[in-house]
Write a protein that holds these residues in place. Structure first.
Motif, PDB file in Angstrom:
ATOM      1  N   ASP A 233      77.240  53.922  32.897  1.00 58.63           N
ATOM      2  CA  ASP A 233      78.168  55.067  32.885  1.00 58.63           C
ATOM      3  C   ASP A 233      77.961  55.999  34.081  1.00 58.63           C
ATOM      4  O   ASP A 233      78.112  57.210  33.972  1.00 58.63           O
ATOM      5  CB  ASP A 233      78.017  55.871  31.588  1.00 58.63           C
ATOM      6  N   GLY A 234      77.573  55.420  35.216  1.00 60.25           N
ATOM      7  CA  GLY A 234      77.396  56.229  36.414  1.00 60.25           C
ATOM      8  C   GLY A 234      76.142  57.085  36.418  1.00 60.25           C
ATOM      9  O   GLY A 234      76.013  57.994  37.237  1.00 60.25           O
ATOM     10  N   GLN A 235      75.204  56.797  35.513  1.00 61.67           N
ATOM     11  CA  GLN A 235      73.980  57.596  35.444  1.00 61.67           C
ATOM     12  C   GLN A 235      73.080  57.353  36.651  1.00 61.67           C
ATOM     13  O   GLN A 235      72.986  56.251  37.171  1.00 61.67           O
ATOM     14  CB  GLN A 235      73.183  57.257  34.176  1.00 61.67           C
ATOM     15  N   LYS A 236      72.392  58.418  37.058  1.00 60.28           N
ATOM     16  CA  LYS A 236      71.376  58.337  38.092  1.00 60.28           C
ATOM     17  C   LYS A 236      70.067  58.901  37.541  1.00 60.28           C
ATOM     18  O   LYS A 236      70.068  59.928  36.856  1.00 60.28           O
ATOM     19  CB  LYS A 236      71.790  59.139  39.326  1.00 60.28           C
ATOM     20  N   VAL A 237      68.972  58.223  37.836  1.00 62.44           N
ATOM     21  CA  VAL A 237      67.663  58.754  37.457  1.00 62.44           C
ATOM     22  C   VAL A 237      67.336  59.919  38.378  1.00 62.44           C
ATOM     23  O   VAL A 237      67.478  59.827  39.600  1.00 62.44           O
ATOM     24  CB  VAL A 237      66.578  57.669  37.562  1.00 62.44           C
ATOM     25  N   VAL A 238      66.911  61.032  37.792  1.00 60.07           N
ATOM     26  CA  VAL A 238      66.575  62.217  38.582  1.00 60.07           C
ATOM     27  C   VAL A 238      65.093  62.561  38.512  1.00 60.07           C
ATOM     28  O   VAL A 238      64.602  63.353  39.322  1.00 60.07           O
ATOM     29  CB  VAL A 238      67.412  63.440  38.141  1.00 60.07           C
TER      30      VAL A 238
END
Length: 322
Positions: A233-238
């Motif tokens: 779902d377009g997530q990025k690890v931050v």
């Protein structure tokens, strides 16, 4: 930067190995390892990292790295695997500046290590390139082999066949436990996580599945199932964290992506014999079909056990933000 305490490996940076009972300033030396930097030339240190064998009653094989505000790296202490970049494995008790030419002429902005006795060091330069040197028994330098490096840092983001090729790295975490089992993780600007190092138990402790019960991942590879978990779902690890040691658990915070459920999410992978993955199970059956896969940790109020809120079903609706 000041030092006091046990100094058996010269981590005071002043050439001595005698313990020091009160804080004293660390002396820093130029790239020739003999010219002391004084006055206006004394570096302004913005971070340091200490690596050693640690237990309740001992600290040994200590190596130290520091970075100054001009982007110079300094190394000193134990050197059994060439982690001081001297071209040999002799200890060096003087905090010595490493030339920027070893890092493509760029300033270093971050330094860390595999954290314990037989260490590899990692650095990130201001252009996002990632560099590694020192011990490489499990391929933790990410260059496709298990050869140690004591002369020139390996540019990990320039290795053919590596998942990090031409990527920009923003954070590194590493864990090392008994039997010298080393694992290293790299977070890129695209919000993806890559792994290299020892991958025992079919990847049960790393989040990267392998066909063999124990193998070395010598070229960084993206975590298995990332596309359906931490990068779905377009997530990025931050942000990412590890429980450390050999049987470790990793935790990843994402920006939440496009799911609309929450501003951020938390995922876990790795050891789970005590339920540390927070998924309502302590399954950890140590094979390729086990609980190594990334799983979302979901937080909500629920039935109480001993006064503590306890989830028994999947959370729906608004979730917590991290």
């Amino acid at each position: 930067m000041f030092f006091s305490g046990y100094n058996g490996y010269g981590i005071s940076g002043n050439g001595s190995t005698s313990s020091i009972s009160r804080p004293m300033p660390i002396g820093f030396y130029d790239t020739d390892r003999t010219t002391k930097l004084t006055g206006a030339n004394y570096p302004k240190i913005k971070m340091f990292h200490w690596s050693a064998s640690r237990s309740d009653n001992t600290a040994a094989y200590e190596s130290v790295a520091a970075v100054d505000t001009d982007g110079f790296l300094y190394l000193w202490g134990y050197n059994g695997y060439g982690q001081l970049l001297t071209g040999n494995t002799s200890n060096n008790y003087y905090a010595s500046r490493i030339p920027k030419s070893m890092f493509g002429g760029r300033p270093v902005v971050y330094v860390t290590s595999s954290s314990t006795r037989y260490t590899a060091f990692y650095a990130i330069t201001d252009d996002g390139r990632c560099w590694g040197w020192g011990q490489n028994d499990h391929g933790q330098l990410g260059r496709g082999n298990t050869t140690d490096e004591n002369t020139t840092p390996v540019e990990m983001t320039a290795q053919s066949g590596s998942g990090l090729l031409n990527k920009k790295v923003v954070h590194i975490m590493s864990s090392e436990g008994n039997a010298n089992i080393t694992r290293s993780y790299f977070l890129t600007t695209e919000g993806k996580v890559y792994f290299c190092g020892n991958n025992e138990n079919y990847g049960n402790y790393s989040g990267l599945i392998s066909a063999n019960s124990s193998t070395n991942i010598t070229l960084p590879a993206e975590l298995t199932d990332a596309a359906t978990t931490i990068n779905s779902d377009g997530q990025k690890v931050v942000a990412m964290y590890t429980g450390g040691s050999r049987y470790c658990t990793q935790y990843y915070i994402t920006d939440g992506g496009n799911s609309g459920e929450s501003a951020s999410k938390v995922y876990a992978s790795g050891a789970n014999t005590q339920g540390e993955m927070g998924t309502g199970s302590n399954l950890d059956d140590g094979n390729a079909s086990g609980n190594w896969r990334l799983k979302e940790i979901e937080f909500d109020s629920g039935p109480e056990i001993m006064g503590i809120a306890h989830n028994t079903t999947q959370v729906t609706g608004t979730k917590s933000t991290f």
